[in-house]
Design a protein around this motif. Structure first.
Motif, PDB file in Angstrom:
ATOM      1  N   THR A 184     -60.905  20.817  -7.176  1.00 10.07           N
ATOM      2  CA  THR A 184     -61.921  20.096  -7.948  1.00 10.07           C
ATOM      3  C   THR A 184     -63.000  19.488  -7.052  1.00 10.07           C
ATOM      4  O   THR A 184     -63.815  18.696  -7.526  1.00 10.07           O
ATOM      5  CB  THR A 184     -61.254  18.980  -8.772  1.00 10.07           C
ATOM      6  OG1 THR A 184     -60.507  18.120  -7.894  1.00 10.07           O
ATOM      7  CG2 THR A 184     -60.315  19.564  -9.812  1.00 10.07           C
ATOM      8  N   PHE A 185     -62.986  19.849  -5.770  1.00  7.20           N
ATOM      9  CA  PHE A 185     -63.994  19.399  -4.806  1.00  7.20           C
ATOM     10  C   PHE A 185     -64.039  17.872  -4.665  1.00  7.20           C
ATOM     11  O   PHE A 185     -65.079  17.311  -4.347  1.00  7.20           O
ATOM     12  CB  PHE A 185     -65.381  19.923  -5.197  1.00  7.20           C
ATOM     13  CG  PHE A 185     -65.456  21.412  -5.279  1.00  7.20           C
ATOM     14  CD1 PHE A 185     -65.546  22.183  -4.131  1.00  7.20           C
ATOM     15  CD2 PHE A 185     -65.407  22.046  -6.512  1.00  7.20           C
ATOM     16  CE1 PHE A 185     -65.599  23.566  -4.213  1.00  7.20           C
ATOM     17  CE2 PHE A 185     -65.458  23.426  -6.598  1.00  7.20           C
ATOM     18  CZ  PHE A 185     -65.556  24.195  -5.443  1.00  7.20           C
ATOM     19  N   GLN A 186     -62.904  17.224  -4.860  1.00 10.96           N
ATOM     20  CA  GLN A 186     -62.797  15.778  -4.653  1.00 10.96           C
ATOM     21  C   GLN A 186     -62.185  15.533  -3.272  1.00 10.96           C
ATOM     22  O   GLN A 186     -61.038  15.141  -3.126  1.00 10.96           O
ATOM     23  CB  GLN A 186     -61.966  15.142  -5.759  1.00 10.96           C
ATOM     24  CG  GLN A 186     -62.607  15.253  -7.136  1.00 10.96           C
ATOM     25  CD  GLN A 186     -61.708  14.740  -8.246  1.00 10.96           C
ATOM     26  OE1 GLN A 186     -60.487  14.842  -8.165  1.00 10.96           O
ATOM     27  NE2 GLN A 186     -62.319  14.176  -9.279  1.00 10.96           N
ATOM     28  N   PHE A 187     -62.997  15.782  -2.242  1.00 11.49           N
ATOM     29  CA  PHE A 187     -62.492  15.752  -0.879  1.00 11.49           C
ATOM     30  C   PHE A 187     -62.168  14.340  -0.405  1.00 11.49           C
ATOM     31  O   PHE A 187     -61.367  14.175   0.514  1.00 11.49           O
ATOM     32  CB  PHE A 187     -63.512  16.406   0.056  1.00 11.49           C
ATOM     33  CG  PHE A 187     -63.826  17.830  -0.304  1.00 11.49           C
ATOM     34  CD1 PHE A 187     -62.817  18.771  -0.397  1.00 11.49           C
ATOM     35  CD2 PHE A 187     -65.123  18.232  -0.563  1.00 11.49           C
ATOM     36  CE1 PHE A 187     -63.088  20.078  -0.733  1.00 11.49           C
ATOM     37  CE2 PHE A 187     -65.412  19.540  -0.906  1.00 11.49           C
ATOM     38  CZ  PHE A 187     -64.397  20.472  -1.002  1.00 11.49           C
ATOM     39  N   ASP A 188     -62.785  13.326  -1.009  1.00 15.03           N
ATOM     40  CA  ASP A 188     -62.435  11.958  -0.638  1.00 15.03           C
ATOM     41  C   ASP A 188     -61.013  11.617  -1.078  1.00 15.03           C
ATOM     42  O   ASP A 188     -60.284  10.920  -0.371  1.00 15.03           O
ATOM     43  CB  ASP A 188     -63.434  10.975  -1.231  1.00 15.03           C
ATOM     44  CG  ASP A 188     -63.617  11.161  -2.733  1.00 15.03           C
ATOM     45  OD1 ASP A 188     -63.152  12.188  -3.271  1.00 15.03           O
ATOM     46  OD2 ASP A 188     -64.235  10.285  -3.363  1.00 15.03           O
ATOM     47  N   GLN A 189     -60.599  12.145  -2.248  1.00 11.88           N
ATOM     48  CA  GLN A 189     -59.210  11.965  -2.677  1.00 11.88           C
ATOM     49  C   GLN A 189     -58.263  12.751  -1.768  1.00 11.88           C
ATOM     50  O   GLN A 189     -57.172  12.274  -1.431  1.00 11.88           O
ATOM     51  CB  GLN A 189     -59.050  12.406  -4.125  1.00 11.88           C
ATOM     52  CG  GLN A 189     -59.792  11.544  -5.132  1.00 11.88           C
ATOM     53  CD  GLN A 189     -59.504  11.957  -6.561  1.00 11.88           C
ATOM     54  OE1 GLN A 189     -58.607  12.767  -6.817  1.00 11.88           O
ATOM     55  NE2 GLN A 189     -60.265  11.412  -7.506  1.00 11.88           N
ATOM     56  N   MET A 190     -58.680  13.951  -1.390  1.00  7.46           N
ATOM     57  CA  MET A 190     -57.860  14.761  -0.480  1.00  7.46           C
ATOM     58  C   MET A 190     -57.587  14.011   0.815  1.00  7.46           C
ATOM     59  O   MET A 190     -56.451  14.000   1.324  1.00  7.46           O
ATOM     60  CB  MET A 190     -58.569  16.074  -0.186  1.00  7.46           C
ATOM     61  CG  MET A 190     -57.856  16.968   0.828  1.00  7.46           C
ATOM     62  SD  MET A 190     -58.979  18.099   1.665  1.00  7.46           S
ATOM     63  CE  MET A 190     -59.944  16.951   2.654  1.00  7.46           C
ATOM     64  N   LEU A 191     -58.627  13.362   1.365  1.00  9.72           N
ATOM     65  CA  LEU A 191     -58.448  12.622   2.608  1.00  9.72           C
ATOM     66  C   LEU A 191     -57.482  11.453   2.422  1.00  9.72           C
ATOM     67  O   LEU A 191     -56.650  11.172   3.295  1.00  9.72           O
ATOM     68  CB  LEU A 191     -59.793  12.112   3.111  1.00  9.72           C
ATOM     69  CG  LEU A 191     -59.770  11.327   4.417  1.00  9.72           C
ATOM     70  CD1 LEU A 191     -59.191  12.163   5.544  1.00  9.72           C
ATOM     71  CD2 LEU A 191     -61.168  10.824   4.773  1.00  9.72           C
ATOM     72  N   THR A 192     -57.546  10.809   1.289  1.00 12.46           N
ATOM     73  CA  THR A 192     -56.604   9.719   1.006  1.00 12.46           C
ATOM     74  C   THR A 192     -55.173  10.226   0.990  1.00 12.46           C
ATOM     75  O   THR A 192     -54.269   9.611   1.583  1.00 12.46           O
ATOM     76  CB  THR A 192     -56.940   9.073  -0.350  1.00 12.46           C
ATOM     77  OG1 THR A 192     -58.278   8.584  -0.331  1.00 12.46           O
ATOM     78  CG2 THR A 192     -55.993   7.916  -0.645  1.00 12.46           C
ATOM     79  N   TYR A 193     -54.952  11.353   0.348  1.00 12.01           N
ATOM     80  CA  TYR A 193     -53.604  11.922   0.284  1.00 12.01           C
ATOM     81  C   TYR A 193     -53.133  12.373   1.669  1.00 12.01           C
ATOM     82  O   TYR A 193     -51.943  12.219   2.004  1.00 12.01           O
ATOM     83  CB  TYR A 193     -53.580  13.095  -0.684  1.00 12.01           C
ATOM     84  CG  TYR A 193     -53.923  12.710  -2.111  1.00 12.01           C
ATOM     85  CD1 TYR A 193     -53.526  11.497  -2.639  1.00 12.01           C
ATOM     86  CD2 TYR A 193     -54.659  13.574  -2.940  1.00 12.01           C
ATOM     87  CE1 TYR A 193     -53.841  11.139  -3.945  1.00 12.01           C
ATOM     88  CE2 TYR A 193     -54.973  13.223  -4.244  1.00 12.01           C
ATOM     89  CZ  TYR A 193     -54.569  12.006  -4.738  1.00 12.01           C
ATOM     90  OH  TYR A 193     -54.891  11.651  -6.030  1.00 12.01           O
ATOM     91  N   LEU A 194     -54.043  12.907   2.474  1.00 10.37           N
ATOM     92  CA  LEU A 194     -53.664  13.325   3.821  1.00 10.37           C
ATOM     93  C   LEU A 194     -53.276  12.124   4.691  1.00 10.37           C
ATOM     94  O   LEU A 194     -52.354  12.214   5.502  1.00 10.37           O
ATOM     95  CB  LEU A 194     -54.815  14.096   4.473  1.00 10.37           C
ATOM     96  CG  LEU A 194     -55.113  15.481   3.897  1.00 10.37           C
ATOM     97  CD1 LEU A 194     -56.301  16.114   4.612  1.00 10.37           C
ATOM     98  CD2 LEU A 194     -53.892  16.388   4.005  1.00 10.37           C
ATOM     99  N   ILE A 195     -53.977  11.021   4.526  1.00 12.17           N
ATOM    100  CA  ILE A 195     -53.617   9.808   5.271  1.00 12.17           C
ATOM    101  C   ILE A 195     -52.223   9.331   4.858  1.00 12.17           C
ATOM    102  O   ILE A 195     -51.411   8.911   5.700  1.00 12.17           O
ATOM    103  CB  ILE A 195     -54.671   8.712   5.038  1.00 12.17           C
ATOM    104  CG1 ILE A 195     -56.011   9.118   5.655  1.00 12.17           C
ATOM    105  CG2 ILE A 195     -54.202   7.375   5.616  1.00 12.17           C
ATOM    106  CD1 ILE A 195     -57.144   8.166   5.335  1.00 12.17           C
ATOM    107  N   MET A 196     -51.922   9.419   3.574  1.00 16.94           N
ATOM    108  CA  MET A 196     -50.589   9.039   3.099  1.00 16.94           C
ATOM    109  C   MET A 196     -49.515   9.958   3.669  1.00 16.94           C
ATOM    110  O   MET A 196     -48.413   9.508   4.032  1.00 16.94           O
ATOM    111  CB  MET A 196     -50.558   9.075   1.571  1.00 16.94           C
ATOM    112  CG  MET A 196     -51.364   7.979   0.918  1.00 16.94           C
ATOM    113  SD  MET A 196     -51.205   8.010  -0.877  1.00 16.94           S
ATOM    114  CE  MET A 196     -52.085   6.509  -1.315  1.00 16.94           C
ATOM    115  N   VAL A 197     -49.834  11.248   3.761  1.00 13.22           N
ATOM    116  CA  VAL A 197     -48.887  12.202   4.356  1.00 13.22           C
ATOM    117  C   VAL A 197     -48.630  11.851   5.820  1.00 13.22           C
ATOM    118  O   VAL A 197     -47.490  11.886   6.298  1.00 13.22           O
ATOM    119  CB  VAL A 197     -49.424  13.640   4.225  1.00 13.22           C
ATOM    120  CG1 VAL A 197     -48.584  14.605   5.056  1.00 13.22           C
ATOM    121  CG2 VAL A 197     -49.430  14.068   2.770  1.00 13.22           C
ATOM    122  N   LEU A 198     -49.692  11.501   6.532  1.00 15.22           N
ATOM    123  CA  LEU A 198     -49.539  11.112   7.936  1.00 15.22           C
ATOM    124  C   LEU A 198     -48.631   9.899   8.070  1.00 15.22           C
ATOM    125  O   LEU A 198     -47.744   9.858   8.940  1.00 15.22           O
ATOM    126  CB  LEU A 198     -50.916  10.821   8.530  1.00 15.22           C
ATOM    127  CG  LEU A 198     -50.932  10.297   9.973  1.00 15.22           C
ATOM    128  CD1 LEU A 198     -50.323  11.314  10.925  1.00 15.22           C
ATOM    129  CD2 LEU A 198     -52.351   9.943  10.399  1.00 15.22           C
TER     130      LEU A 198
END
Length: 285
Positions: free
Chosen positions: A253-267
């Protein structure tokens, strides 16, 4: 006269046994053959890498030319979306990923242990059982967990249950092989002592083999838990639940700011799991 006698005595004296003697250095007859083998091996390795580079279209210039696209992608991801709704969904996804990795590891323990006992040369009842156990372990290990996830998604539907089943199957094969190899390397002394005392095979395995190798089995189990948490993230990309599903959705859905949030949580999740595993290993030593 005395000087003459001393000189003659010195001339006829035997050399001191403690003095170093020069011995001929033995010639290594296999040295030329070894050098030739190394040369041929290096040439083959270089040729294989050349073929691999050509087959995979490995071109660094393509990476450089696409740097602008990557930069635009990263720029759109900043700043991360820290809205309460996104954080709430991310926390639920992270916890679900953790539970999938945990269950995929622990539920596979009895199956992996049974196959490890039957798949180790030192504990297998006979050669037929050994070969069957090894074949089962090879099958579960050869099929990737993501393929198992696709199969179970068609059976039980989308969700984390398919991911748990996939990890159970794949982890049984990997952990069973690692455990069986650990059992084969155990000191045979305690096993032979119990066997001499009249213990049956089950008693020998339960009271000698497993207690001896238990610290190593535990270390391998913690390692597989670490790997399975990461694998559960990938399984979410094919519909097996967890935060991987949220990452896939945000990218589509091209919501890359949400993607970055989820990646930080994964880290954060991976760091916590690593620290917990290291703490448990230290306590078990």
């Amino acid at each position: 006269m005395t000087a003459t006698i001393d000189t003659a005595a010195d001339a006829g004296a035997e050399p001191d046994a403690r003095s170093p003697r020069r011995l001929p250095v033995p010639r290594d007859a296999k040295a030329p053959m070894r050098a030739t083998s190394w040369t041929v091996g290096i040439l083959i390795l270089v040729a294989l890498h050349w073929i691999a580079f050509e087959s995979t279209d490995f071109r660094l210039d393509s990476l450089v030319s696409g740097a602008q696209g990557m930069g635009r992608f990263i720029a759109e991801a900043f700043p991360p979306d820290l809205s309460p709704e996104v954080l709430s969904d991310g926390i639920q996804g992270v916890l679900q990923t953790l539970w999938v990795g945990l269950l995929g590891t622990t539920v596979s323990v009895p199956f992996a242990l049974l196959l490890a006992v039957f798949g180790a040369r030192t504990t297998a009842p006979n050669a037929f059982v050994y070969q069957v156990a090894r074949a089962i372990l090879s099958f579960f290990r050869a099929v990737p967990d993501i393929v198992f996830a696709l199969i179970f998604v068609t059976a039980v539907g989308l969700g984390p249950f398919a991911g748990v089943l996939a990890l159970i199957c794949h982890n049984t094969g990997v952990m069973g092989k690692l455990w069986s190899e650990a059992m084969e390397e155990v000191d045979p002394g305690p096993e032979q002592a119990l066997g001499t005392a009249g213990a049956n095979r089950f008693q020998v395995v339960a009271n000698a083999t497993i207690p001896t190798v238990l610290p190593q089995l535990t270390g391998l189990l913690l390692y597989r838990f670490d790997v399975n948490v990461r694998s559960s993230l990938v399984l979410g990309l094919v519909g097996a639940g967890g935060i991987g599903l949220l990452i896939n959705k945000s990218i589509k859905t091209f919501q890359f700011d949400q993607m970055l949030t989820y990646l930080i949580m994964v880290l954060i999740l991976i760091v916590v799991v690593d620290l917990a595993s290291a703490w448990i290993r230290k306590r078990l030593q």
